[in-house]
Design a protein around this motif. Structure first.
Motif, mmCIF file in Angstrom:
data_model
loop_
_atom_site.group_PDB
_atom_site.id
_atom_site.type_symbol
_atom_site.label_atom_id
_atom_site.label_comp_id
_atom_site.label_asym_id
_atom_site.label_seq_id
_atom_site.Cartn_x
_atom_site.Cartn_y
_atom_site.Cartn_z
ATOM 1 N N ASP B 198 0.826 -1.216 0.000
ATOM 2 C CA ASP B 198 0.000 0.000 0.000
ATOM 3 C C ASP B 198 0.856 1.261 0.000
ATOM 4 O O ASP B 198 0.524 2.244 -0.665
ATOM 5 C CB ASP B 198 -0.938 0.012 1.220
ATOM 6 N N GLN B 199 1.949 1.223 0.740
ATOM 7 C CA GLN B 199 2.875 2.364 0.763
ATOM 8 C C GLN B 199 3.418 2.633 -0.637
ATOM 9 O O GLN B 199 3.467 3.769 -1.100
ATOM 10 C CB GLN B 199 4.073 2.054 1.676
ATOM 11 N N MET B 201 2.134 1.658 -3.507
ATOM 12 C CA MET B 201 1.066 2.062 -4.425
ATOM 13 C C MET B 201 0.649 3.510 -4.172
ATOM 14 O O MET B 201 0.285 4.230 -5.108
ATOM 15 C CB MET B 201 -0.144 1.135 -4.282
ATOM 16 N N SER B 202 0.722 3.893 -2.937
ATOM 17 C CA SER B 202 0.388 5.261 -2.580
ATOM 18 C C SER B 202 1.339 6.234 -3.298
ATOM 19 O O SER B 202 0.907 7.231 -3.895
ATOM 20 C CB SER B 202 0.492 5.362 -1.059
ATOM 21 N N TYR B 205 0.475 6.351 -6.996
ATOM 22 C CA TYR B 205 -0.691 7.179 -7.313
ATOM 23 C C TYR B 205 -0.378 8.669 -7.186
ATOM 24 O O TYR B 205 -0.883 9.479 -7.972
ATOM 25 C CB TYR B 205 -1.889 6.790 -6.440
ATOM 26 N N ARG B 213 -4.968 7.759 -3.013
ATOM 27 C CA ARG B 213 -5.389 6.409 -3.417
ATOM 28 C C ARG B 213 -4.343 5.382 -3.033
ATOM 29 O O ARG B 213 -3.152 5.671 -2.986
ATOM 30 C CB ARG B 213 -5.575 6.344 -4.935
ATOM 31 N N THR B 214 -4.791 4.164 -2.770
ATOM 32 C CA THR B 214 -3.860 3.048 -2.648
ATOM 33 C C THR B 214 -4.603 1.744 -2.950
ATOM 34 O O THR B 214 -5.731 1.778 -3.457
ATOM 35 C CB THR B 214 -3.128 3.052 -1.290
ATOM 36 N N TRP B 215 -3.958 0.583 -2.694
ATOM 37 C CA TRP B 215 -4.506 -0.692 -3.184
ATOM 38 C C TRP B 215 -5.620 -1.246 -2.310
ATOM 39 O O TRP B 215 -6.691 -1.585 -2.795
ATOM 40 C CB TRP B 215 -3.360 -1.715 -3.311
#
Lengths: 243, 243
Positions: B198-199, B201-202, B205, B213-215
């Protein structure tokens, strides 16, 4: 023809491997590259379990229909469609997780695109691979050995290793029997194309010392009996909904 | 890192294409190479339909959720699991054809291994590709347009063409969240790995101007509603048995 297409076109499944293991760095490198495969809405609905315990490998080799390569290849994996991460995240967010055919199918597709990327990656390192559909022979016993969590659907095994054989490349159906333009051919046109392929396969089998064999008769009888009839029940136990 | 692995690792789906068509020779070359993909017992249970009629392409673009690339890309295909050849051969030989989940699954797996080979082959020619899962939005209408014979199960669309964009590569889950050694991690270990992703992906984005946004949140809600609920009925109409 570029070297990548050339490599894809030269694929043969390898069924005899030397005992040389596959270095963990090669596995990591191949898996990381393969993960870049397309995935539906980035859900990444797959996972793979590497089996390194020799006793478990031997037991799996038996379950897969006495396929010794499962025990003997340099590295062996079980490829799975995997909705577990999605279920964990839904649970953490107090949201409902709806199981349905679309979700199962997305997992199967994601897992296969990833697996074929991995196959190409390993083959580009001069390793050989073999998909092991025989894993589906007895998923109930495989589950007892491997403890797949709910939401994980094992699909096939995957052998990787250093080839100890140099098999013939098996011919495929004529292009016209697989790629159609705007409409499907008639039944008779399709059967004519298959007859053409039978001639080629007949020659292939003669070269391999199996004179008299060809494709059609094998295929005609292949679906006479139900095979792996407990598959749907197994996947349902794992949380799938196939309706 | 060799050039094939490098290419696999660089994949991004292409969603904007120039109007340049893909030459038929390139398609034939890629398909012939891709056909060499592994296939369960050599059953080759797949086929692909190229759609060249612009009116049909536009209609399909709508059905896929207004995805203009379906109409605009250099070449568009529908990828199918395909048991038709097996059924025709069984009929010709007066043998029974038993439809079951195993048969359907073999078709899906065969089609996907072939499709991913094809993706790699096209990308090695500097073409871009995009899988179109949106084809499953409305297979009943797609069937009315394309007349898939009994035994043919359309799975997804497949765009190929000359890229008219240069998108970011989207990060994937950490290796440890996908490849497991001998056993699956605990729920908490898995969630920790997802938090790590998530980090990443953040950051991805933010780079794309979609800060915040994240996963996880996307995935947590993704399966709240049933999606494509008529899929099983459609495949059954086409001859599949999913039990």
């Amino acid at each position: 023809m570029n070297s990548t297409i050339d490599q894809i076109a030269q694929h043969r499944s390898i069924r005899q491997f030397t005992s040389q293991p596959v270095a963990p760095e090669l596995i990591s490198q191949a898996v990381k590259a393969a993960q870049q495969a397309a995935t539906s809405s980035n859900v990444q609905a797959y996972s793979m379990l590497q089996i390194s315990d020799p006793k478990v490998r031997h037991k799996l080799a038996e379950l897969c229909g006495n396929q010794e390569k499962v025990a003997e290849c340099g590295a062996f994996f079980v490829m799975c469609a995997d909705s577990r991460r999605h279920r964990l995240l839904a649970k953490r967010a107090n949201k409902k997780y709806q199981s349905h055919l679309e979700g199962f199918l997305v997992g199967v597709i994601d897992a296969c695109l990833f697996a074929q990327n991995l196959a190409i990656a390993f083959e580009s390192m001069d390793l050989g691979i073999c998909y092991i559909g025989g894993l589906r022979n007895d998923l109930i016993q495989a589950q007892k050995l491997l403890n797949f969590p709910i939401g994980v659907y094992p699909l096939f095994g995957f052998c990787v290793g250093y080839p100890d054989e140099d098999p013939f490349k098996r011919p495929r159906l004529p292009l016209q029997a697989v790629l159609f333009k705007d409409q499907y051919p008639s039944d008779q046109e399709m059967l004519d194309l298959i007859d053409e392929y039978d001639q080629e396969m007949s020659t292939y089998y003669i070269q391999r010392g199996a004179s008299g064999r060809t494709w059609s008769p094998q295929i005609a009888g292949f679906h006479e009996e139900l095979r792996r009839g407990d598959l749907a029940d197994f996947y349902k136990e794992q949380g799938a909904n196939l309706t």
